[in-house]
Design an enzyme around this catalytic site. Sequence first.
Site, PDB file in Angstrom:
ATOM      1  N   CYS A 111       0.953  -1.143  -0.015  1.00  0.00           N
ATOM      2  CA  CYS A 111      -0.119  -0.116  -0.005  1.00  0.00           C
ATOM      3  C   CYS A 111       0.940   1.353  -0.125  1.00  0.00           C
ATOM      4  O   CYS A 111       1.542   1.531  -0.892  1.00  0.00           O
ATOM      5  CB  CYS A 111      -1.146  -0.124   1.385  1.00  0.00           C
ATOM      6  SG  CYS A 111      -2.281   1.080   1.163  1.00  0.00           S
ATOM      7  N   HIS A 112       0.723   1.930   0.975  1.00  0.00           N
ATOM      8  CA  HIS A 112       1.818   3.531   1.088  1.00  0.00           C
ATOM      9  C   HIS A 112       3.056   3.104   1.817  1.00  0.00           C
ATOM     10  O   HIS A 112       4.187   3.818   1.665  1.00  0.00           O
ATOM     11  CB  HIS A 112       1.028   4.208   2.220  1.00  0.00           C
ATOM     12  CG  HIS A 112      -0.123   4.961   1.426  1.00  0.00           C
ATOM     13  ND1 HIS A 112      -1.439   4.488   1.215  1.00  0.00           N
ATOM     14  CD2 HIS A 112      -0.434   6.182   0.932  1.00  0.00           C
ATOM     15  CE1 HIS A 112      -2.338   5.239   0.729  1.00  0.00           C
ATOM     16  NE2 HIS A 112      -1.637   6.217   0.335  1.00  0.00           N
TER      17      HIS A 112
END
Length: 200
Positions: A111-112
Amino acid sequence: MPEISKAKVLILATHGFEQDELLVPQRKLKEAGAQVDVVSPEKGQIRGWKLKDWGESVAVDKTLDQVKADDYDAIVLPGGQINPDLLRVNQQALQLIQSFLDSGKVVAAICHAPWLLVQLDAVRDRQVTSYHSIKTDVINAGGKWVDREVVSDQGIVTSRKPDDLDAFSAKIIEEIEEGSHSRQRQSSRAKRGEQRPGVH
């Protein structure tokens, strides 16, 4: 080569981690027989983020100053927007991730969380994926961004979002069982010997 049943895995997170991106790999790695430690700058508990609000809290097994990469076979970096943004300004957290990179051990980010790899100049010339909103950050850091549920390049495993967690977790287990990645270790050390402009 380490068997997953004998492996030790470190999950590095702080407040604001995407809840499933910590809990699902933690559960799947434990089910496979690995020892899993949740490590954080904070003692006690850290609180997850679930969709649009705060979620469950997770117990911290060890704090950053109690661990070193030598004691583990892999590090897992959950995403969420808040969690990696806090960790990427924490020098102790970055040093820990760098030590995993230097040793050629498995580094998995979803994800991030590839923000943390960008911060360490670890995506340059590697195939990487991430949450779509940080695609440009990855590309600007020299990464070869691809839109796949899981990507593995010399021991660095990346995925895009919670929907990819089954593939992400399975790839982590596979990579641990493959063992240390000597090419990654050499590449990481070579990069550290170069001063790249704009990377701190």
